[in-house]
Scaffold this motif. Structure first.
Motif, short mmCIF file in Angstrom:
data_model
loop_
_atom_site.label_atom_id
_atom_site.label_comp_id
_atom_site.label_asym_id
_atom_site.label_seq_id
_atom_site.Cartn_x
_atom_site.Cartn_y
_atom_site.Cartn_z
N ASP A 75 0.86 -1.26 -0.08
CA ASP A 75 0.01 0.03 0.02
C ASP A 75 0.85 1.26 -0.10
O ASP A 75 1.84 1.29 0.60
CB ASP A 75 -0.92 0.09 1.14
CG ASP A 75 -2.08 0.90 1.10
OD1 ASP A 75 -1.79 2.16 0.45
OD2 ASP A 75 -3.22 0.54 1.68
N THR A 76 0.32 2.10 -0.70
CA THR A 76 1.38 3.37 -0.86
C THR A 76 1.13 4.29 0.17
O THR A 76 1.66 5.26 0.44
CB THR A 76 1.10 4.32 -2.32
OG1 THR A 76 -0.45 4.53 -2.30
CG2 THR A 76 1.30 3.25 -3.25
N HIS A 77 -0.06 4.19 1.25
CA HIS A 77 -0.32 5.00 2.07
C HIS A 77 -0.59 6.43 1.61
O HIS A 77 -0.12 7.38 2.67
CB HIS A 77 0.62 4.82 3.24
CG HIS A 77 0.59 3.34 3.77
ND1 HIS A 77 -0.23 2.66 4.39
CD2 HIS A 77 1.69 2.43 3.87
CE1 HIS A 77 0.13 1.56 4.83
NE2 HIS A 77 1.23 1.33 4.30
N HIS A 78 -0.82 6.61 0.60
CA HIS A 78 -1.16 8.02 0.06
C HIS A 78 -2.46 8.02 -0.58
O HIS A 78 -2.64 7.43 -1.51
CB HIS A 78 0.09 8.20 -0.90
CG HIS A 78 0.07 9.81 -1.52
ND1 HIS A 78 0.89 10.86 -0.74
CD2 HIS A 78 -0.56 10.26 -2.33
CE1 HIS A 78 0.69 11.68 -1.50
NE2 HIS A 78 -0.17 11.62 -2.52
N ARG A 79 -3.14 9.16 -0.32
CA ARG A 79 -4.54 9.26 -0.98
C ARG A 79 -4.30 10.79 -1.59
O ARG A 79 -4.21 11.84 -0.79
CB ARG A 79 -5.50 9.45 0.18
CG ARG A 79 -5.64 8.15 0.61
CD ARG A 79 -6.01 7.18 -0.37
NE ARG A 79 -6.29 5.66 0.16
CZ ARG A 79 -5.36 4.73 0.15
NH1 ARG A 79 -4.16 4.96 -0.56
NH2 ARG A 79 -5.52 3.51 0.76
N VAL A 80 -4.74 10.90 -2.88
CA VAL A 80 -4.71 11.97 -3.51
C VAL A 80 -5.80 12.83 -3.25
O VAL A 80 -7.18 12.30 -3.39
CB VAL A 80 -4.65 11.55 -5.11
CG1 VAL A 80 -4.75 12.89 -6.12
CG2 VAL A 80 -3.41 10.52 -5.55
N ALA A 81 -5.48 14.14 -3.22
CA ALA A 81 -6.55 15.04 -2.88
C ALA A 81 -7.11 15.45 -4.24
O ALA A 81 -6.69 15.51 -5.20
CB ALA A 81 -6.00 16.25 -2.41
N PHE A 82 -8.61 15.55 -4.30
CA PHE A 82 -9.13 15.95 -5.55
C PHE A 82 -8.57 17.23 -6.14
O PHE A 82 -8.73 18.48 -5.19
CB PHE A 82 -10.75 15.83 -5.27
CG PHE A 82 -11.31 14.74 -5.50
CD1 PHE A 82 -11.89 14.02 -6.78
CD2 PHE A 82 -11.27 13.94 -4.32
CE1 PHE A 82 -12.53 12.87 -6.67
CE2 PHE A 82 -12.02 12.41 -4.32
CZ PHE A 82 -12.50 11.99 -5.51
N LEU A 83 -8.62 17.43 -7.35
CA LEU A 83 -8.07 18.46 -8.01
C LEU A 83 -9.37 19.54 -8.14
O LEU A 83 -10.38 19.08 -8.70
CB LEU A 83 -7.22 18.03 -9.37
CG LEU A 83 -6.09 17.42 -9.13
CD1 LEU A 83 -5.59 16.66 -10.36
CD2 LEU A 83 -4.96 18.16 -8.33
N GLU A 84 -9.15 20.58 -8.30
CA GLU A 84 -9.92 21.64 -8.59
C GLU A 84 -10.45 21.46 -10.07
O GLU A 84 -9.86 21.42 -10.90
CB GLU A 84 -9.50 22.87 -8.28
CG GLU A 84 -10.70 24.00 -8.43
CD GLU A 84 -10.08 25.51 -8.12
OE1 GLU A 84 -10.68 26.50 -8.50
OE2 GLU A 84 -9.05 25.64 -7.90
N GLY A 85 -11.93 21.83 -10.22
CA GLY A 85 -12.34 21.67 -11.88
C GLY A 85 -11.87 22.76 -12.49
O GLY A 85 -11.81 23.78 -12.03
N GLY A 86 -11.46 22.40 -13.74
CA GLY A 86 -10.87 23.09 -14.62
C GLY A 86 -9.23 23.28 -14.63
O GLY A 86 -8.64 23.91 -15.63
N ALA A 87 -8.60 22.59 -13.60
CA ALA A 87 -7.46 22.93 -13.34
C ALA A 87 -6.59 22.02 -14.53
O ALA A 87 -7.15 21.03 -15.31
CB ALA A 87 -7.03 22.04 -12.11
N ILE A 88 -5.45 22.38 -15.14
CA ILE A 88 -4.76 21.98 -16.50
C ILE A 88 -3.19 21.46 -15.71
O ILE A 88 -2.62 22.13 -15.01
CB ILE A 88 -4.38 23.20 -17.37
CG1 ILE A 88 -5.99 23.51 -17.56
CG2 ILE A 88 -3.48 22.52 -18.39
CD1 ILE A 88 -5.82 24.87 -18.97
N LEU A 89 -2.95 20.38 -16.13
CA LEU A 89 -1.75 19.77 -15.60
C LEU A 89 -1.16 18.67 -16.67
O LEU A 89 -2.16 18.37 -17.41
CB LEU A 89 -1.76 19.42 -14.01
CG LEU A 89 -2.68 18.04 -14.00
CD1 LEU A 89 -2.30 17.22 -12.91
CD2 LEU A 89 -4.09 18.43 -13.77
#
Length: 543
Positions: A75-89
């Motif tokens: 397990d990576t023990h890492h949870r990704v936070a949701f990105l803001e709508g419209g974000a570009i990456l």
């Protein structure tokens, strides 16, 4: 020497006959197992009863969703936070054939190629969105035979991974957010990359409480069953009397209702009022639009006043006397009409709850009403446990059904690209009501019906699995299938369902590889056998 040749030939013929007999016995045994097991599963709701499992269903469905065939993954023990709508990456991109990833769905990966191993390594260490890759469906264009990539995909969070001795990676990811692929490229290290824009998801729509109110919409004014009072001095017009309507909500007033409409909607609204029975043309000498609207309101809401008289009682004796037959007779004799439209009554009527459209129109786009309807249809088909938790979250329910519905991958890609929860749910309801047959994509042979679906994983009746060569397959599990033949021996190694051996199955008509037959290796394991059909080989024709 000749005698030796003849005896050798005879010996070979005997062995071939014995092999044929054995194969026939195996076919008969599988058919018998299928018939008996199908009856058990059919009688017990596809392996589920009210408590979640049937007494005849002994397989632990949690094992399939854990993807134990990948071995020990950390397990990576890492949870990704949701990105803001419209974000570009920019993200490393996995282009997968036969796979449509939805938010909240699990996707296992067996990463063998050097460039994709580098893509995972980069995702683990990137700053903008660590532990995140993009997943996009790739498919063959039938017109020119070239690979075509979808423009809408889903970000996938790396939840678990393991590096093997040969350098390959076993990875378990989970879908996060939809995105649009703006552009794509391959960098100097051969890593496929893409510039993505996160899609802004809308909020679940619920019919506003003041949209329909407590009374009928304006359309109810056309109801011929209600008493009608023309605005004239005739005695028959006075039989209804004036009644007060109790409503203290200023949000439902006539001014706030019409003020919230656009110019076009206001015109339609006023036309609906003016077209009610008993409407008389407005005096052209009326000085302003506001005055015209008030005259329309006075004349068209007489029926509404009649509706109010069905639900309320006069507040005092004077009102009772005023509405009595004797009072009406005296008024007729004296030629003095009673004023039923005083300023106070108009102010009260302005507070009457009104709806621009009938209530069923609002329910067509109420996300929670649609979620309940979709959940009921899904339960009828799959027989799964209660989905009340998802009904309260229509956005998650729409993604769940879209990721599990027994349709082709192109139809599921269509569902992924739909913006708007209510529109996605309406399309899913349409599919759930119309999908009946599961057909071979190449020859349209009927393989099964939707009622043959079997839940063999806690993720649902359709899930993604990866084979030792790194190919990901989305498989729908069925307890009954027809028009299929199996090829080769049963194999126990690398089984997606622990305790079952798998055998490749083809379409009996066109020889297309359709999936696998899974047979229990333990006599105490139920069901004894079931079928796994690749969604990429399922036809769009569902009738």
């Amino acid at each position: 020497m000749d005698d030796d040749r003849i005896s050798e030939r005879e010996r070979l013929q005997i062995e071939q006959i014995m092999e044929l007999d054995l194969e026939e016995l195996l076919v008969e045994e599988v058919d018998d197992l299928q018939d008996s097991d199908s009856d058990d599963l059919h009688a017990n709701g596809h392996g589920y009863d009210g408590g979640g499992t049937s007494s005849r269903f002994t397989f632990n469905t949690c094992l399939a969703s854990m993807h134990t065939y990948l071995g020990d993954v950390e397990d990576t023990h890492h949870r990704v936070a949701f990105l803001e709508g419209g974000a570009i990456l920019n993200l490393p991109i996995f282009y997968l054939q036969g796979v449509v990833l939805f938010p909240e769905a699990t996707l296992p990966l067996r990463v063998l190629e050097t460039n994709f191993i580098a893509a995972v390594e980069r995702a683990l260490n990137q700053v903008d969105a660590p532990y995140t890759v993009g997943v996009v469906r790739a498919h063959m264009n039938p017109d020119n035979g070239r690979i075509k990539f979808a423009t809408v995909g889903t970000t996938a969070e790396i939840r678990q991974y393991r590096r093997l001795e040969d350098g390959s990676l076993n990875v378990v990811t989970r879908g996060q957010q939809r995105f649009r692929l703006r552009r794509r490229w391959i960098d100097a290290e051969g890593v496929p990359c893409g510039e993505i824009q996160i899609i802004q998801e809308d909020l679940p729509l619920r019919t506003p409480r003041d949209a329909c109110g407590n009374l009928a919409p304006y359309g109810g004014l056309h109801d011929r069953s209600l008493p009608y009072m023309p605005p004239s001095n005739d005695c028959s017009a006075k039989s209804g009397g004036s009644r007060d309507v109790d409503n203290d909500s200023e949000a439902n007033s006539d001014e706030s209702f019409e003020g919230s409409l656009s110019l076009t909607e206001r015109r339609v609204h006023q036309f609906a009022i003016s077209s009610t029975p008993g409407y008389n043309a407005i005096d052209e000498s009326t000085s302003s639009d506001d005055e015209k609207s008030e005259v329309q309101f006075k004349r068209s809401h007489q029926d509404t006043d009649s509706v109010g008289s069905l639900h309320s009682e006069p507040e005092n004796e004077d009102v009772r006397l005023e509405n009595s037959p004797k009072s009406r007779m005296q008024s007729c004799k004296g030629k003095q009409p009673i004023n039923y439209w005083g300023n106070n009554n108009i102010n009260h009527l302005r507070k009457v709850p009104k709806a621009f459209w009938p209530s069923w129109v609002y329910r067509m786009y109420d996300s929670y009403c649609l979620a309940q309807r979709a959940a009921d249809l899904w339960k009828q088909i799959v027989g799964a446990p209660s989905m009340e938790g998802l009904v309260k979250k229509p956005d998650l329910l729409s993604f769940y059904i879209a990721s599990k519905i027994p349709v082709s991958e192109s139809t599921r890609q269509e569902l992924l690209e739909i913006d708007g929860i209510s529109y996605r749910l309406r399309r899913e309801i349409e599919l759930l009501e119309s999908v009946d047959r599961i057909r071979c994509r190449n020859c349209q042979t009927v393989i099964a019906r939707r009622s043959d679906m079997l839940v063999m994983s806690s993720d649902g009746p359709l899930g993604a699995y990866v084979n030792p060569h790194g190919f990901v397959h989305e498989v729908m599990t069925l307890y009954r299938a027809t028009g299929l033949v199996y090829r080769g021996p049963a194999v126990k190694e690398y089984s997606w369902f622990p305790g079952y051996a798998w055998t490749t199955i083809n379409c009996a008509t066109c020889e297309t590889q359709m999936g696998w037959l899974f047979t229990a290796t333990n006599k105490n394991l139920k069901p004894r056998l079931f079928w796994g059909i690749r969604s990429s080989q399922v036809s769009d024709n569902t009738h």
